[in-house]
Motif scaffolding. Structure first.
Motif, PDB file in Angstrom:
ATOM      1  N   ALA A  61     -60.795-110.520  70.079  1.00  0.00           N
ATOM      2  CA  ALA A  61     -60.424-109.159  69.689  1.00  0.00           C
ATOM      3  C   ALA A  61     -61.154-108.158  70.563  1.00  0.00           C
ATOM      4  CB  ALA A  61     -60.767-108.928  68.221  1.00  0.00           C
ATOM      5  N   THR A  62     -60.427-107.187  71.084  1.00  0.00           N
ATOM      6  CA  THR A  62     -61.034-106.165  71.925  1.00  0.00           C
ATOM      7  C   THR A  62     -61.520-105.014  71.057  1.00  0.00           C
ATOM      8  OG1 THR A  62     -58.843-105.239  72.298  1.00  0.00           O
ATOM      9  CG2 THR A  62     -59.667-106.768  73.937  1.00  0.00           C
ATOM     10  N   HIS A  63     -62.179-104.050  71.668  1.00  0.00           N
ATOM     11  CA  HIS A  63     -62.816-102.967  70.937  1.00  0.00           C
ATOM     12  C   HIS A  63     -62.951-101.772  71.851  1.00  0.00           C
ATOM     13  CE1 HIS A  63     -65.999-104.675  73.286  1.00  0.00           C
ATOM     14  NE2 HIS A  63     -65.824-105.809  72.650  1.00  0.00           N
ATOM     15  N   GLN A  64     -63.584-100.724  71.382  1.00  0.00           N
ATOM     16  CA  GLN A  64     -63.562 -99.455  72.078  1.00  0.00           C
ATOM     17  C   GLN A  64     -64.408 -99.407  73.338  1.00  0.00           C
ATOM     18  OE1 GLN A  64     -64.562 -96.466  69.226  1.00  0.00           O
ATOM     19  NE2 GLN A  64     -62.627 -96.641  68.139  1.00  0.00           N
ATOM     20  N   TYR A  90     -64.870-101.615  90.250  1.00  0.00           N
ATOM     21  CA  TYR A  90     -64.722-100.213  89.847  1.00  0.00           C
ATOM     22  C   TYR A  90     -65.315 -99.272  90.887  1.00  0.00           C
ATOM     23  CZ  TYR A  90     -63.658-102.401  85.374  1.00  0.00           C
ATOM     24  OH  TYR A  90     -63.113-103.187  84.379  1.00  0.00           O
ATOM     25  N   SER A  91     -65.030 -99.536  92.150  1.00  0.00           N
ATOM     26  CA  SER A  91     -65.401 -98.680  93.291  1.00  0.00           C
ATOM     27  C   SER A  91     -66.851 -98.803  93.723  1.00  0.00           C
ATOM     28  CB  SER A  91     -65.066 -97.205  93.014  1.00  0.00           C
ATOM     29  OG  SER A  91     -63.676 -97.044  92.798  1.00  0.00           O
ATOM     30  N   LYS A 121     -66.978-101.169  82.688  1.00  0.00           N
ATOM     31  CA  LYS A 121     -66.258 -99.979  83.101  1.00  0.00           C
ATOM     32  C   LYS A 121     -66.836 -98.699  82.514  1.00  0.00           C
ATOM     33  CE  LYS A 121     -61.614 -98.037  83.476  1.00  0.00           C
ATOM     34  NZ  LYS A 121     -60.174 -98.253  83.187  1.00  0.00           N
ATOM     35  N   ASN A 122     -67.118 -98.682  81.210  1.00  0.00           N
ATOM     36  CA  ASN A 122     -67.576 -97.436  80.593  1.00  0.00           C
ATOM     37  C   ASN A 122     -68.679 -97.649  79.561  1.00  0.00           C
ATOM     38  OD1 ASN A 122     -66.088 -98.651  78.597  1.00  0.00           O
ATOM     39  ND2 ASN A 122     -64.911 -96.850  78.035  1.00  0.00           N
ATOM     40  N   LEU A 123     -69.460 -98.705  79.737  1.00  0.00           N
ATOM     41  CA  LEU A 123     -70.534 -99.004  78.784  1.00  0.00           C
ATOM     42  C   LEU A 123     -71.566 -97.887  78.723  1.00  0.00           C
ATOM     43  CD1 LEU A 123     -71.959-100.935  76.853  1.00  0.00           C
ATOM     44  CD2 LEU A 123     -72.940-102.100  78.830  1.00  0.00           C
ATOM     45  N   THR A 124     -71.811 -97.206  79.844  1.00  0.00           N
ATOM     46  CA  THR A 124     -72.840 -96.167  79.872  1.00  0.00           C
ATOM     47  C   THR A 124     -72.595 -95.106  78.810  1.00  0.00           C
ATOM     48  OG1 THR A 124     -73.048 -96.519  82.254  1.00  0.00           O
ATOM     49  CG2 THR A 124     -74.051 -94.527  81.367  1.00  0.00           C
ATOM     50  N   SER A 125     -71.342 -94.796  78.551  1.00  0.00           N
ATOM     51  CA  SER A 125     -71.032 -93.728  77.586  1.00  0.00           C
ATOM     52  C   SER A 125     -71.356 -94.128  76.154  1.00  0.00           C
ATOM     53  CB  SER A 125     -69.555 -93.328  77.700  1.00  0.00           C
ATOM     54  OG  SER A 125     -68.708 -94.420  77.380  1.00  0.00           O
ATOM     55  N   PHE A 126     -71.631 -95.408  75.902  1.00  0.00           N
ATOM     56  CA  PHE A 126     -71.991 -95.876  74.562  1.00  0.00           C
ATOM     57  C   PHE A 126     -73.506 -95.996  74.384  1.00  0.00           C
ATOM     58  CE2 PHE A 126     -67.603 -96.845  74.788  1.00  0.00           C
ATOM     59  CZ  PHE A 126     -67.129 -96.873  73.485  1.00  0.00           C
ATOM     60  N   SER A 147     -74.710 -94.124  86.141  1.00  0.00           N
ATOM     61  CA  SER A 147     -73.717 -94.912  86.884  1.00  0.00           C
ATOM     62  C   SER A 147     -73.104 -95.943  85.946  1.00  0.00           C
ATOM     63  CB  SER A 147     -74.385 -95.624  88.064  1.00  0.00           C
ATOM     64  OG  SER A 147     -75.229 -96.668  87.593  1.00  0.00           O
ATOM     65  N   LYS A 148     -72.150 -96.692  86.458  1.00  0.00           N
ATOM     66  CA  LYS A 148     -71.687 -97.866  85.730  1.00  0.00           C
ATOM     67  C   LYS A 148     -72.817 -98.885  85.691  1.00  0.00           C
ATOM     68  CE  LYS A 148     -66.780 -97.315  86.703  1.00  0.00           C
ATOM     69  NZ  LYS A 148     -66.924 -95.940  87.247  1.00  0.00           N
ATOM     70  N   ILE A 149     -72.715 -99.819  84.767  1.00  0.00           N
ATOM     71  CA  ILE A 149     -73.735-100.849  84.608  1.00  0.00           C
ATOM     72  C   ILE A 149     -73.190-102.167  85.154  1.00  0.00           C
ATOM     73  CG2 ILE A 149     -74.984-102.239  82.902  1.00  0.00           C
ATOM     74  CD1 ILE A 149     -75.207 -99.708  81.199  1.00  0.00           C
ATOM     75  N   ILE A 150     -74.018-102.837  85.956  1.00  0.00           N
ATOM     76  CA  ILE A 150     -73.634-104.112  86.566  1.00  0.00           C
ATOM     77  C   ILE A 150     -74.710-105.151  86.248  1.00  0.00           C
ATOM     78  CG2 ILE A 150     -73.254-105.328  88.752  1.00  0.00           C
ATOM     79  CD1 ILE A 150     -72.103-102.750  89.885  1.00  0.00           C
ATOM     80  N   SER A 151     -74.285-106.349  85.899  1.00  0.00           N
ATOM     81  CA  SER A 151     -75.205-107.465  85.664  1.00  0.00           C
ATOM     82  C   SER A 151     -74.880-108.596  86.622  1.00  0.00           C
ATOM     83  CB  SER A 151     -75.080-107.991  84.230  1.00  0.00           C
ATOM     84  OG  SER A 151     -75.476-107.025  83.277  1.00  0.00           O
ATOM     85  N   SER A 152     -75.903-109.353  87.006  1.00  0.00           N
ATOM     86  CA  SER A 152     -75.683-110.608  87.735  1.00  0.00           C
ATOM     87  C   SER A 152     -76.647-111.654  87.191  1.00  0.00           C
ATOM     88  CB  SER A 152     -75.873-110.416  89.243  1.00  0.00           C
ATOM     89  OG  SER A 152     -77.228-110.161  89.569  1.00  0.00           O
TER      90      SER A 152
END
Length: 242
Positions: A61-64, A90-91, A121-126, A147-152
């Motif tokens: 199930a997806t979410h916001q 995402y650029s 994509k938009n985790l920072t806004s949460f 910025s956007k958040i990236i994990s490795s």
């Protein structure tokens, strides 16, 4: 974060972490579907370099929190390198390099090793808009995730128990990621971009700014050179002299 909206954000972030972890354990290359309240199918973009990593369909199930990009590849030998850029990140741009060092050779020889990259994509806004912390010199610093958040992650495949999906940490000189972030402009000259690092992806006020090399390329573009396993973001930092 005390109010109901903040609690919902924390729950949604935990759901997203569970979704990402499940996809990574299944060796998927995927992009989550647009947000809905019901289960949906998620189709991944083409794998960079034609690596043969499968495209996966997700019924979680997806979410916001909207979508993320996840890429997984097996480390078959050393030295190892990886590039992901453009729409697939995402650029932003990511370059990964692993040298033929003794510590890495021991890791690769001890089992099947995978590397996973996730761009949210938009985790920072949460997340909280402001963080407040002391640096190693005892100075109070205000942070804004910009910025956007990236994990490795670098980790062993097919491990069970406490070793399941645990990131492998190696010295910066043996393996690193280089990420070129696009981010918000600094609101005033008092704010400067810094590379933030979180080893456990808690998304709590635990960002460290002393483990990555920060190179400001343009007003809204910063290069971060960081240890391979971790979560990364560009922070706008302001010294609180009061």
């Amino acid at each position: 974060m005390q109010n109901k909206a903040s609690l919902n954000s924390q729950q949604q972030i935990k759901q997203l972490q569970d979704l990402v972890q499940a996809a990574a354990l299944n060796h998927e290359t995927t992009m989550a579907a647009p947000i809905s309240s019901s289960s949906s199918s998620a189709l991944g973009p083409a794998s960079p370099g034609g690596s043969g990593v499968k495209h996966a369909a997700s019924t979680t199930a997806t979410h916001q929190l909207n979508s993320f990009y996840l890429y997984t590849e097996t480390v078959k030998g050393l030295p190892f390198s990886l590039q992901i850029y453009g729409d697939q990140l995402y650029s932003d741009q990511l370059y990964m390099a692993m040298e033929r060092s003794g510590s890495l050779q021991d890791i690769v020889a001890n089992g099947t090793v995978l590397v996973t990259v996730i761009s949210y994509k938009n985790l920072t806004s949460f997340l909280p808009r402001f963080y407040f912390a002391k640096n190693s010199f005892g100075t109070d610093i205000d942070y804004i995730p910009a910025s956007k958040i990236i994990s490795s992650w670098l980790y062993y495949a097919n491990r069970t128990g406490s070793e399941t999906n645990q990131p492998l940490h190696v010295p910066l000189e043996a393996a690193h990621v280089e990420i070129i972030f696009q981010h918000e402009n600094s609101p005033t000259t008092e704010w400067i971009p810094l590379c933030g690092y979180d080893s456990k992806a808690t998304f709590e006020p635990t960002w460290r700014t002393d483990l990555c090399i920060t190179e400001n390329l343009m007003e809204n573009i910063t290069r971060c050179i960081c240890p391979l396993s971790g979560t990364f973001v560009v922070l706008l930092a302001k010294k609180n002299y009061n």
